[in-house]
Design a protein around this motif. Structure first.
Motif, PDB file in Angstrom:
ATOM      1  N   LEU A  86       0.827  -1.201   0.000  1.00 54.62           N
ATOM      2  CA  LEU A  86       0.000   0.000   0.000  1.00 54.62           C
ATOM      3  C   LEU A  86       0.862   1.252   0.000  1.00 54.62           C
ATOM      4  O   LEU A  86       2.024   1.212   0.373  1.00 54.62           O
ATOM      5  CB  LEU A  86      -0.918   0.026   1.224  1.00 54.62           C
ATOM      6  N   TYR A 100      -3.847   7.258  -1.153  1.00 49.25           N
ATOM      7  CA  TYR A 100      -4.545   6.759   0.034  1.00 49.25           C
ATOM      8  C   TYR A 100      -6.060   6.814  -0.165  1.00 49.25           C
ATOM      9  O   TYR A 100      -6.773   5.843   0.116  1.00 49.25           O
ATOM     10  CB  TYR A 100      -4.156   7.578   1.266  1.00 49.25           C
ATOM     11  N   GLU A 103      -7.253   4.131  -2.528  1.00 47.42           N
ATOM     12  CA  GLU A 103      -7.235   2.818  -1.892  1.00 47.42           C
ATOM     13  C   GLU A 103      -8.393   2.668  -0.914  1.00 47.42           C
ATOM     14  O   GLU A 103      -9.005   1.605  -0.808  1.00 47.42           O
ATOM     15  CB  GLU A 103      -5.897   2.617  -1.164  1.00 47.42           C
ATOM     16  N   SER A 104      -8.699   3.749  -0.211  1.00 46.77           N
ATOM     17  CA  SER A 104      -9.809   3.712   0.740  1.00 46.77           C
ATOM     18  C   SER A 104     -11.151   3.632   0.022  1.00 46.77           C
ATOM     19  O   SER A 104     -12.040   2.878   0.422  1.00 46.77           O
ATOM     20  CB  SER A 104      -9.754   4.961   1.631  1.00 46.77           C
ATOM     21  N   LEU A 108      -9.890  -1.356  -0.776  1.00 46.76           N
ATOM     22  CA  LEU A 108      -8.857  -2.250  -1.293  1.00 46.76           C
ATOM     23  C   LEU A 108      -8.513  -3.384  -0.334  1.00 46.76           C
ATOM     24  O   LEU A 108      -8.352  -4.532  -0.752  1.00 46.76           O
ATOM     25  CB  LEU A 108      -7.607  -1.435  -1.637  1.00 46.76           C
ATOM     26  N   TYR A 135      -3.807   4.445   7.460  1.00 46.26           N
ATOM     27  CA  TYR A 135      -3.936   3.035   7.082  1.00 46.26           C
ATOM     28  C   TYR A 135      -4.461   2.197   8.242  1.00 46.26           C
ATOM     29  O   TYR A 135      -5.174   1.213   8.032  1.00 46.26           O
ATOM     30  CB  TYR A 135      -2.603   2.494   6.567  1.00 46.26           C
TER      31      TYR A 135
END
Length: 306
Positions: A86, A100, A103-104, A108, A135
């Motif tokens: 990540l 970020y 991905e959020s 993910l 994260y």
């Protein structure tokens, strides 16, 4: 030898042949049974290991990280799921924040890391503290975490499976009030000390300082249960501050190891906690030049609160 002994010899020879056949048959059955047990054991081991996931956060520019397979047992090392990395290794802060948030947004971790009955997740890595907190917030609904840290002393990786030295938080003062904007800070110095003069002017007299028993030390917590307790204690303070009507945001100045940053992020409660503003320390400038605001499931860039 007399003729009357020949039938007895024939009977003995036939009996020996029968024993040889039975022995061969039993050996064949034992061999097949042994092969079956081995194949069954491999099948069980493989199924179990495929429920083990690996996650590494790689957010520091100019530093290449690979998942440290040496922390896994033999079965996990060869049969665990492929590691997932990540974060964006970029000097551009906006690019890292965009990564970020992407991905959020796509969820993910749940879709590509802990999917299909994952029972155990190894997680660790290196990034700036605000991103590690973020994260951690992504992982707040994930169970079965096993943390690993990179040791400052020798650069190696290890699981947090050492003795529990029962490290605790020690508050210097707890009764501070927020500033006129409703901002209140928490400064936790564990790896290095957080100094009053390093804080933004607007928060210098509105920040609760926290120490830990045993003094300042890098990679201080090497026990996972101790890590949980420390994050829980800090979260209880954040819970208390969030319940106050005059508090609008909680500003975090944290000098801590990466696993504790991730674990603290897992304590974030959307809708219950006021926004977290997490500051990044610049060792060359001896100050906190930027911060990230954690609100809901997204991060946004904030300037320092001068």
């Amino acid at each position: 030898m007399g003729f009357d002994q020949i039938p007895l010899l024939n009977e003995i020879e036939i009996a020996q042949n029968q024993m040889t056949l039975w022995s061969a048959l039993l050996n064949s059955i034992a061999f097949i049974f042994g092969i079956g047990l081995i194949l069954y054991d491999i099948h069980l081991e493989k199924n179990q290991s495929r429920k083990v996931a690996r996650l590494i956060i790689n957010g520091l520019p100019n530093m290449q990280l690979n998942f440290p397979d040496n922390i896994l047992n033999t079965a996990e090392k060869f049969l665990a799921r492929e590691p997932v990395m990540l974060s964006a290794k970029s000097e551009n802060l906006d690019a890292q924040v965009d990564m970020y948030n992407a991905e959020s947004k796509v969820n993910l971790i749940s879709r590509f890391v802990t999917h299909e009955g994952c029972q155990k997740l190894y997680v660790g890595g290196l990034a700036r503290i605000p991103f590690l907190i973020g994260y951690g917030a992504m992982l707040r609904n994930i169970s079965g975490l096993s943390y690993f840290d990179k040791l400052h002393s020798n650069g190696g990786w290890r699981l947090l499976d050492d003795e529990d030295f029962k490290i605790e938080l020690v508050y210097r003062d707890e009764a501070l009030s927020p500033n006129q904007k409703g901002e209140i800070g928490i400064a936790l110095g564990m790896s290095t000390e957080v100094l009053f003069e390093q804080l933004p002017d607007a928060l210098k007299n509105h920040t609760i300082f926290i120490d830990t028993t045993g003094g300042v030390e890098r990679n201080k917590v090497l026990n996972q249960e101790n890590l949980h307790r420390l994050s829980k204690t800090l979260a209880e303070k954040i819970d208390s501050l969030s319940s106050k009507s005059d508090v609008k945001s909680i500003h975090l100045f944290l000098s801590i190891q990466s696993t504790l940053a991730i674990e603290i992020g897992r304590r974030y409660q959307e809708g219950t906690h006021k926004d977290w503003v997490i500051y990044n320390y610049d060792a060359k400038q001896h100050c906190y030049p930027w911060s990230l605001r954690l609100s809901g499931s997204s991060l946004t860039v904030e300037s320092s609160a001068d």
